[in-house]
Design an enzyme around this catalytic site. Structure first.
Site, PDB file in Angstrom:
ATOM      1  N   THR A  80     -49.083   4.128  89.694  1.00 60.29           N
ATOM      2  CA  THR A  80     -48.529   4.818  88.531  1.00 60.29           C
ATOM      3  C   THR A  80     -48.196   3.863  87.385  1.00 60.29           C
ATOM      4  O   THR A  80     -48.101   2.654  87.568  1.00 60.29           O
ATOM      5  CB  THR A  80     -47.248   5.586  88.920  1.00 60.29           C
ATOM      6  N   ASP A  81     -47.999   4.471  86.221  1.00 61.40           N
ATOM      7  CA  ASP A  81     -47.551   3.700  85.063  1.00 61.40           C
ATOM      8  C   ASP A  81     -46.019   3.770  84.973  1.00 61.40           C
ATOM      9  O   ASP A  81     -45.368   4.278  85.873  1.00 61.40           O
ATOM     10  CB  ASP A  81     -48.226   4.212  83.786  1.00 61.40           C
ATOM     11  N   LYS A  82     -45.454   3.298  83.888  1.00 57.99           N
ATOM     12  CA  LYS A  82     -44.002   3.263  83.731  1.00 57.99           C
ATOM     13  C   LYS A  82     -43.366   4.652  83.744  1.00 57.99           C
ATOM     14  O   LYS A  82     -42.191   4.797  84.014  1.00 57.99           O
ATOM     15  CB  LYS A  82     -43.611   2.547  82.435  1.00 57.99           C
ATOM     16  N   MET A  83     -44.175   5.681  83.464  1.00 56.25           N
ATOM     17  CA  MET A  83     -43.649   7.044  83.446  1.00 56.25           C
ATOM     18  C   MET A  83     -43.798   7.732  84.801  1.00 56.25           C
ATOM     19  O   MET A  83     -43.468   8.903  84.943  1.00 56.25           O
ATOM     20  CB  MET A  83     -44.360   7.854  82.366  1.00 56.25           C
TER      21      MET A  83
END
Length: 139
Positions: A15-18
């Site tokens: 996943t990304d930061k979100m």
């Protein structure tokens, strides 16, 4: 139609930061599901590669429908979209736990001798595999 389902637990690292799964990871999920499909059909990439034959991707197309987030689980459905002695097109549908479609698409593959660019015929290299794919494609 013979369809397999492969469960994938979203890993935090995907996943990304979100907390949303990075789009390239869907391609990996399709590869995992395709390998599972082949194994459930009774064959394996490892056995193919022992013969010096590989199956590269010629084309992949994914349509992203909605986000997947950590820590969801998805099921990747796989099937043969179309088949000929030279080319196999696998279909994919990535389904979230709530039943919504996160992505769908296809990948196109051929067989080649390792180190070559010339396509091989599945019916000549692996006749049992060819017969099974003909059967599965007609279901």
């Amino acid at each position: 139609m013979f369809t397999t389902e492969t469960e994938i637990a979203v890993r935090y690292a995907e996943t990304d930061k979100m907390g949303v799964v990075y789009h390239a990871n869907y391609l990996i999920w399709c590869e995992v599901a395709r390998t599972d499909f082949i194994e459930k059909a009774g064959f394996s990439y490892a056995d193919m590669e022992k013969e010096g034959i590989i199956s590269p991707v010629l084309n992949i197309n994914l349509n992203y429908r909605c986000s997947v987030t950590y820590p969801e689980k998805v099921r990747v459905r796989s099937w043969i979209e179309s088949y000929s002695k030279i080319r196999t097109v696998y279909g994919y549908k990535i389904v979230k736990e709530d039943g919504s479609i996160a992505a769908d698409g296809t990948s196109t593959h051929v067989l080649i001798k390792k180190g070559s660019d010339r396509p091989l015929r599945l019916d000549r290299c692996f006749p049992d595999w060819h017969a099974k794919y003909l059967e599965l494609n007609q279901q």
